[in-house]
Design a protein around this motif. Structure first.
Motif, PDB file in Angstrom:
ATOM      1  N   ARG A 147       0.828  -1.208   0.000  1.00 40.58           N
ATOM      2  CA  ARG A 147       0.000   0.000   0.000  1.00 40.58           C
ATOM      3  C   ARG A 147       0.864   1.261   0.000  1.00 40.58           C
ATOM      4  O   ARG A 147       0.584   2.218  -0.725  1.00 40.58           O
ATOM      5  CB  ARG A 147      -0.902  -0.008   1.236  1.00 40.58           C
ATOM      6  CG  ARG A 147      -1.780   1.228   1.337  1.00 40.58           C
ATOM      7  CD  ARG A 147      -2.455   1.314   2.686  1.00 40.58           C
ATOM      8  NE  ARG A 147      -3.291   2.500   2.759  1.00 40.58           N
ATOM      9  CZ  ARG A 147      -3.706   3.037   3.898  1.00 40.58           C
ATOM     10  NH1 ARG A 147      -3.358   2.511   5.043  1.00 40.58           N
ATOM     11  NH2 ARG A 147      -4.466   4.110   3.894  1.00 40.58           N
ATOM     12  N   ARG A 151       0.919   4.465  -2.631  1.00 45.21           N
ATOM     13  CA  ARG A 151       0.753   5.850  -2.186  1.00 45.21           C
ATOM     14  C   ARG A 151       1.951   6.698  -2.614  1.00 45.21           C
ATOM     15  O   ARG A 151       1.803   7.859  -2.994  1.00 45.21           O
ATOM     16  CB  ARG A 151       0.581   5.896  -0.666  1.00 45.21           C
ATOM     17  CG  ARG A 151      -0.638   5.136  -0.178  1.00 45.21           C
ATOM     18  CD  ARG A 151      -0.796   5.217   1.316  1.00 45.21           C
ATOM     19  NE  ARG A 151      -1.451   6.455   1.698  1.00 45.21           N
ATOM     20  CZ  ARG A 151      -1.647   6.813   2.961  1.00 45.21           C
ATOM     21  NH1 ARG A 151      -1.233   6.033   3.939  1.00 45.21           N
ATOM     22  NH2 ARG A 151      -2.248   7.944   3.249  1.00 45.21           N
ATOM     23  N   ASP A 183      -3.383  -6.277   0.242  1.00 45.88           N
ATOM     24  CA  ASP A 183      -2.377  -5.319   0.686  1.00 45.88           C
ATOM     25  C   ASP A 183      -2.670  -3.895   0.234  1.00 45.88           C
ATOM     26  O   ASP A 183      -2.072  -2.952   0.729  1.00 45.88           O
ATOM     27  CB  ASP A 183      -0.991  -5.709   0.148  1.00 45.88           C
ATOM     28  CG  ASP A 183      -0.455  -6.954   0.826  1.00 45.88           C
ATOM     29  OD1 ASP A 183      -0.875  -7.213   1.969  1.00 45.88           O
ATOM     30  OD2 ASP A 183       0.355  -7.656   0.213  1.00 45.88           O
ATOM     31  N   LEU A 184      -3.542  -3.741  -0.743  1.00 53.98           N
ATOM     32  CA  LEU A 184      -3.767  -2.432  -1.344  1.00 53.98           C
ATOM     33  C   LEU A 184      -5.212  -2.012  -1.139  1.00 53.98           C
ATOM     34  O   LEU A 184      -6.131  -2.676  -1.590  1.00 53.98           O
ATOM     35  CB  LEU A 184      -3.450  -2.479  -2.842  1.00 53.98           C
ATOM     36  CG  LEU A 184      -2.058  -3.008  -3.205  1.00 53.98           C
ATOM     37  CD1 LEU A 184      -1.893  -3.037  -4.713  1.00 53.98           C
ATOM     38  CD2 LEU A 184      -0.972  -2.156  -2.580  1.00 53.98           C
ATOM     39  N   SER A 185      -5.394  -0.893  -0.431  1.00 52.83           N
ATOM     40  CA  SER A 185      -6.755  -0.446  -0.177  1.00 52.83           C
ATOM     41  C   SER A 185      -7.381   0.090  -1.449  1.00 52.83           C
ATOM     42  O   SER A 185      -6.702   0.601  -2.337  1.00 52.83           O
ATOM     43  CB  SER A 185      -6.763   0.646   0.896  1.00 52.83           C
ATOM     44  OG  SER A 185      -6.375   1.881   0.344  1.00 52.83           O
ATOM     45  N   ASP A 188      -6.559   3.909  -2.174  1.00 50.83           N
ATOM     46  CA  ASP A 188      -5.225   4.213  -2.700  1.00 50.83           C
ATOM     47  C   ASP A 188      -5.105   3.818  -4.167  1.00 50.83           C
ATOM     48  O   ASP A 188      -4.510   4.536  -4.973  1.00 50.83           O
ATOM     49  CB  ASP A 188      -4.147   3.507  -1.875  1.00 50.83           C
ATOM     50  CG  ASP A 188      -4.056   4.057  -0.465  1.00 50.83           C
ATOM     51  OD1 ASP A 188      -4.076   5.285  -0.320  1.00 50.83           O
ATOM     52  OD2 ASP A 188      -3.985   3.262   0.485  1.00 50.83           O
TER      53      ASP A 188
END
Length: 287
Positions: A147, A151, A183-185, A188
């Motif tokens: 994440r 970002r 792992d990645l919202s 984002d």
């Protein structure tokens, strides 16, 4: 004094200390445990002794505590920049330097470089090449994206080599390689999609920009995701302007998006989209 337990916990964890180590010589371990859980208060003199164990000043601690539970470091940096609070940005930059020196966590190093980038933009200057090279080297070294990496790409996408950003986007978002979705919202990834659309438009890669917008709609567009719906409408408006289909309607769509962002108190996002709209309107020629 506002509750300080979580701020103490975050400081302790960032330095790899146990509760016993922090409390030693200051108070009983069990009492300190209750302090971290905001179940009891401590005197100002005891707090100063605790901060000596953290090697942090009371001013730095109060600054962190004021913003704790509200926004993360990256958001604080962005807010300080877009609100023109240069003194806060300077404090955050110094804090990033200190935290990186003490913890060696790459997140603090990248946050420091973000501060440098924002200062450069404020002065209409370019970020020093050595910082850009550092970010490029880091990204090239990765075999797996988290994440924070996404970002970071959103922060630096417009100063990195363009083809590199498109390649990383293809790997991460189209090919869905080298990361776990967990792992990645969603937020984002959504922001990264929009940033790459911006980049494609700026480089007049309009077909690519439209392709990414369609992918974004497939991935994120639903009536409950107000941000996705709103900003997709913004880019639909930009394409109406870019392709000369209906510049008036396109401008209206884009401006409505900006109003929604402002009403949601997303001031710096609104300002960024307003500036980009004006850039497009100023330079566009019918295609």
């Amino acid at each position: 004094m506002k509750k300080i337990g979580q701020t103490l916990r975050l400081l302790r964890q960032s330095k790899g200390l146990s509760q016993r180590e922090v409390a030693e010589g200051v108070m009983d371990f069990s009492y300190y445990n209750r302090v971290e859980n905001d179940k009891v208060n401590i005197s100002f003199s005891k707090l100063l002794l605790l901060l000596e164990n953290f090697d942090i000043s009371i001013e730095e601690f109060m600054f962190l505590n004021e913003n704790n539970n509200k926004k993360d470091l990256r958001t604080l940096i962005a807010d300080a920049y877009y609100l023109g609070n240069i003194q806060t940005l300077l404090k955050l930059e110094k804090l990033c330097i200190k935290q990186f020196e003490e913890s060696d966590k790459i997140l603090f190093r990248h946050s420091f470089i973000l501060c440098r980038l924002l200062f450069a933009r404020r002065n209409n200057e370019k970020l020093e090449q050595r910082y850009i090279d550092e970010i490029v080297d880091y990204l090239n070294s990765l075999s797996y994206y988290t994440r924070n990496d996404v970002r970071m790409l959103s922060d630096f996408y417009d100063i990195l080599p363009t083809e590199m950003v498109f390649f990383l986007f293809e790997q991460m978002c189209i090919g869905k390689k080298k990361h776990s979705i967990a792992d990645l919202s969603g937020f984002d990834m959504l922001v990264f999609h929009f940033n790459v659309i911006d980049l494609a438009i700026k480089h007049e890669k309009y077909s690519l920009a439209k392709k990414i917008l369609e992918e974004t709609k497939k991935e994120f567009f639903n009536p409950l995701n107000l941000l996705a719906v709103t900003i997709c409408n913004y880019y639909d408006g930009l394409f109406l302007i870019l392709f000369g289909n209906d510049a008036e309607q396109g401008t209206k769509l884009a401006e409505e998006t900006i109003v929604v962002l402002e009403s949601c108190k997303l001031k710096y996002q609104a300002q960024r989209h307003k500036e980009f709209l004006e850039e497009i309107k100023a330079k566009v020629q019918p295609i």
